[in-house]
Design a protein around this motif. Structure first.
Motif, PDB file in Angstrom:
ATOM      1  N   ALA A 150       0.831  -1.198   0.000  1.00  0.00           N
ATOM      2  CA  ALA A 150       0.000   0.000   0.000  1.00  0.00           C
ATOM      3  C   ALA A 150       0.865   1.246   0.000  1.00  0.00           C
ATOM      4  O   ALA A 150       1.889   1.309   0.681  1.00  0.00           O
ATOM      5  CB  ALA A 150      -0.916   0.010   1.223  1.00  0.00           C
ATOM      6  N   ALA A 151       0.450   2.227  -0.778  1.00  0.00           N
ATOM      7  CA  ALA A 151       1.075   3.549  -0.783  1.00  0.00           C
ATOM      8  C   ALA A 151       0.099   4.543  -0.168  1.00  0.00           C
ATOM      9  O   ALA A 151      -1.067   4.622  -0.579  1.00  0.00           O
ATOM     10  CB  ALA A 151       1.433   3.975  -2.208  1.00  0.00           C
ATOM     11  N   ILE A 152       0.576   5.277   0.818  1.00  0.00           N
ATOM     12  CA  ILE A 152      -0.247   6.268   1.517  1.00  0.00           C
ATOM     13  C   ILE A 152      -0.074   7.627   0.852  1.00  0.00           C
ATOM     14  O   ILE A 152       1.052   8.105   0.697  1.00  0.00           O
ATOM     15  CB  ILE A 152       0.168   6.381   2.996  1.00  0.00           C
ATOM     16  CG1 ILE A 152       0.231   5.008   3.668  1.00  0.00           C
ATOM     17  CG2 ILE A 152      -0.754   7.348   3.741  1.00  0.00           C
ATOM     18  CD1 ILE A 152      -1.057   4.258   3.700  1.00  0.00           C
ATOM     19  N   GLN A 153      -1.166   8.243   0.461  1.00  0.00           N
ATOM     20  CA  GLN A 153      -1.106   9.597  -0.097  1.00  0.00           C
ATOM     21  C   GLN A 153      -1.645  10.586   0.936  1.00  0.00           C
ATOM     22  O   GLN A 153      -2.695  10.366   1.536  1.00  0.00           O
ATOM     23  CB  GLN A 153      -1.917   9.692  -1.386  1.00  0.00           C
ATOM     24  CG  GLN A 153      -1.816  11.053  -2.069  1.00  0.00           C
ATOM     25  CD  GLN A 153      -2.181  10.982  -3.541  1.00  0.00           C
ATOM     26  OE1 GLN A 153      -1.441  10.400  -4.332  1.00  0.00           O
ATOM     27  NE2 GLN A 153      -3.298  11.572  -3.932  1.00  0.00           N
ATOM     28  N   MET A 154      -0.889  11.677   1.124  1.00  0.00           N
ATOM     29  CA  MET A 154      -1.271  12.688   2.103  1.00  0.00           C
ATOM     30  C   MET A 154      -1.199  14.077   1.488  1.00  0.00           C
ATOM     31  O   MET A 154      -0.614  14.265   0.411  1.00  0.00           O
ATOM     32  CB  MET A 154      -0.350  12.612   3.332  1.00  0.00           C
ATOM     33  CG  MET A 154      -0.503  11.321   4.133  1.00  0.00           C
ATOM     34  SD  MET A 154       0.652  11.171   5.541  1.00  0.00           S
ATOM     35  CE  MET A 154       0.219  12.609   6.532  1.00  0.00           C
ATOM     36  N   VAL A 155      -1.793  15.038   2.184  1.00  0.00           N
ATOM     37  CA  VAL A 155      -1.638  16.458   1.866  1.00  0.00           C
ATOM     38  C   VAL A 155      -1.182  17.100   3.175  1.00  0.00           C
ATOM     39  O   VAL A 155      -1.959  17.721   3.900  1.00  0.00           O
ATOM     40  CB  VAL A 155      -2.945  17.081   1.356  1.00  0.00           C
ATOM     41  CG1 VAL A 155      -2.689  18.513   0.853  1.00  0.00           C
ATOM     42  CG2 VAL A 155      -3.562  16.240   0.249  1.00  0.00           C
ATOM     43  N   SER A 156       0.089  16.916   3.475  1.00  0.00           N
ATOM     44  CA  SER A 156       0.604  17.279   4.800  1.00  0.00           C
ATOM     45  C   SER A 156       0.564  18.779   5.041  1.00  0.00           C
ATOM     46  O   SER A 156       0.635  19.585   4.109  1.00  0.00           O
ATOM     47  CB  SER A 156       2.024  16.744   4.966  1.00  0.00           C
ATOM     48  OG  SER A 156       2.030  15.325   4.964  1.00  0.00           O
ATOM     49  N   THR A 157       0.469  19.131   6.316  1.00  0.00           N
ATOM     50  CA  THR A 157       0.318  20.521   6.754  1.00  0.00           C
ATOM     51  C   THR A 157       1.530  20.944   7.582  1.00  0.00           C
ATOM     52  O   THR A 157       2.427  20.132   7.847  1.00  0.00           O
ATOM     53  CB  THR A 157      -0.950  20.657   7.623  1.00  0.00           C
ATOM     54  OG1 THR A 157      -0.683  20.084   8.917  1.00  0.00           O
ATOM     55  CG2 THR A 157      -2.137  19.938   6.991  1.00  0.00           C
ATOM     56  N   PRO A 158       1.573  22.195   8.055  1.00  0.00           N
ATOM     57  CA  PRO A 158       2.650  22.625   8.955  1.00  0.00           C
ATOM     58  C   PRO A 158       2.474  22.132  10.396  1.00  0.00           C
ATOM     59  O   PRO A 158       3.306  22.441  11.251  1.00  0.00           O
ATOM     60  CB  PRO A 158       2.566  24.155   8.902  1.00  0.00           C
ATOM     61  CG  PRO A 158       1.755  24.481   7.697  1.00  0.00           C
ATOM     62  CD  PRO A 158       0.804  23.355   7.547  1.00  0.00           C
ATOM     63  N   ASP A 159       1.420  21.352  10.673  1.00  0.00           N
ATOM     64  CA  ASP A 159       1.122  20.877  12.022  1.00  0.00           C
ATOM     65  C   ASP A 159       1.513  19.406  12.144  1.00  0.00           C
ATOM     66  O   ASP A 159       0.835  18.523  11.604  1.00  0.00           O
ATOM     67  CB  ASP A 159      -0.373  21.065  12.294  1.00  0.00           C
ATOM     68  CG  ASP A 159      -0.761  20.732  13.725  1.00  0.00           C
ATOM     69  OD1 ASP A 159      -0.102  19.863  14.343  1.00  0.00           O
ATOM     70  OD2 ASP A 159      -1.743  21.322  14.224  1.00  0.00           O
ATOM     71  N   VAL A 160       2.597  19.129  12.865  1.00  0.00           N
ATOM     72  CA  VAL A 160       3.104  17.764  12.983  1.00  0.00           C
ATOM     73  C   VAL A 160       2.066  16.843  13.618  1.00  0.00           C
ATOM     74  O   VAL A 160       1.866  15.703  13.156  1.00  0.00           O
ATOM     75  CB  VAL A 160       4.418  17.732  13.791  1.00  0.00           C
ATOM     76  CG1 VAL A 160       4.854  16.300  14.054  1.00  0.00           C
ATOM     77  CG2 VAL A 160       5.521  18.489  13.055  1.00  0.00           C
TER      78      VAL A 160
END
Length: 271
Positions: A5-15
């Motif tokens: 599985a490949a995880i796709q994200m739209v990461s933010t400045p909030d860890v």
């Protein structure tokens, strides 16, 4: 066979927000039967400034991000290839952009520091990773139940000699944060080329969407088979791409078209 599985994200400045998203998507992937899970590049943080990653850089073996990845691998009983996280560099003011591989017991199996650092300048778009990242200098693979897995990160995709130096792999992974501009033009072409020329599967986990910092990433996380066929793909937004690694297919393709044995020029360079 192994489901990956490949995880796709739209990461933010909030860890903390990114950790919660990663936990949710990794759990979804494992509950769906995937045994090897890949996170995207920069999954813990897409900061407002290039230097933000320095503030969360960890020492090898210590830190919240590494603990999270190890704990998730152990609790889900899977192999997690941890996209990329910033580890402290020996160079002041820089980090290493590092992929860590955790086995199902939560132990580190392999560590790869991104070798090729992205630089792109066109109109209002300007990126220069070398300002805040120290380049790695080693080719890294890891042995798994399905065979050898080659580690690379994003911009590495443009350098086929890196993959040749890995030897014969069953799978190549490419955690990425391709820009929308370069991804639209080259992402699929390059991924399919790496799969075809190395006669192996390619699994790419991407950042995919409009980020808080204004950056837009291409997405299109994907699994590609050794014939260059797209098995599964997700265009934009958060989600998971699934597919099976069929070692019989790899063997059949290499037997019917033994291009790897027909090579006349051998690669050299990185150790």
């Amino acid at each position: 066979m192994m489901k990956v599985a490949a995880i796709q994200m739209v990461s933010t400045p909030d860890v903390k927000e990114n950790l919660a998203t990663a936990k949710r998507l990794l759990t979804t992937a494992a509950e769906s039967g995937a045994e090897l899970l890949l996170l995207p590049e920069y999954w813990p943080l897409m900061g407002m400034q290039e230097t933000d990653k320095l503030n969360i850089a960890e020492s090898p073996g210590h830190g919240e991000l590494q603990n999270f990845l190890g704990d998730m691998a152990r609790s889900l009983n899977v192999c997690i290839i941890g996209g990329s996280i910033p580890l402290r560099s020996p160079v002041e003011g820089k980090v290493l952009n590092t992929t860590l591989v955790f086995d199902a017991q939560g132990k580190v199996d392999a560590c790869y520091d991104k070798v090729h650092l992205f630089g792109f300048h066109k109109g209002a778009e300007s990126y220069e990773e070398s300002r805040t990242i120290t380049a790695g200098d080693k080719v890294v693979t890891v042995e798994t139940r399905i065979g050898r897995v080659g580690l690379s990160i994003c911009y590495d995709l443009r350098f086929p000699e890196l993959y040749r130096a890995m030897g014969e792999c069953a799978l190549i992974v490419v955690p990425s944060a391709f820009t929308y501009t370069t991804g639209q033009a080259h992402w699929e072409i390059l991924l399919r080329a790496r799969a075809i020329e190395n006669q192996c599967y390619v699994l790419a986990a991407a950042q995919g969407g409009k980020h808080v910092n204004g950056r837009r990433t291409w997405g299109h996380s994907v699994l590609i088979d050794p014939w260059g066929k797209i098995v599964s793909e997700l265009a934009e937004g958060e989600g998971v791409v699934f597919g099976d690694i069929d070692t019989n297919l790899i063997q059949n393709i290499r037997e019917s078209l033994p291009a790897l044995r027909h090579r006349r020029i051998q690669s050299s360079g990185l150790s």
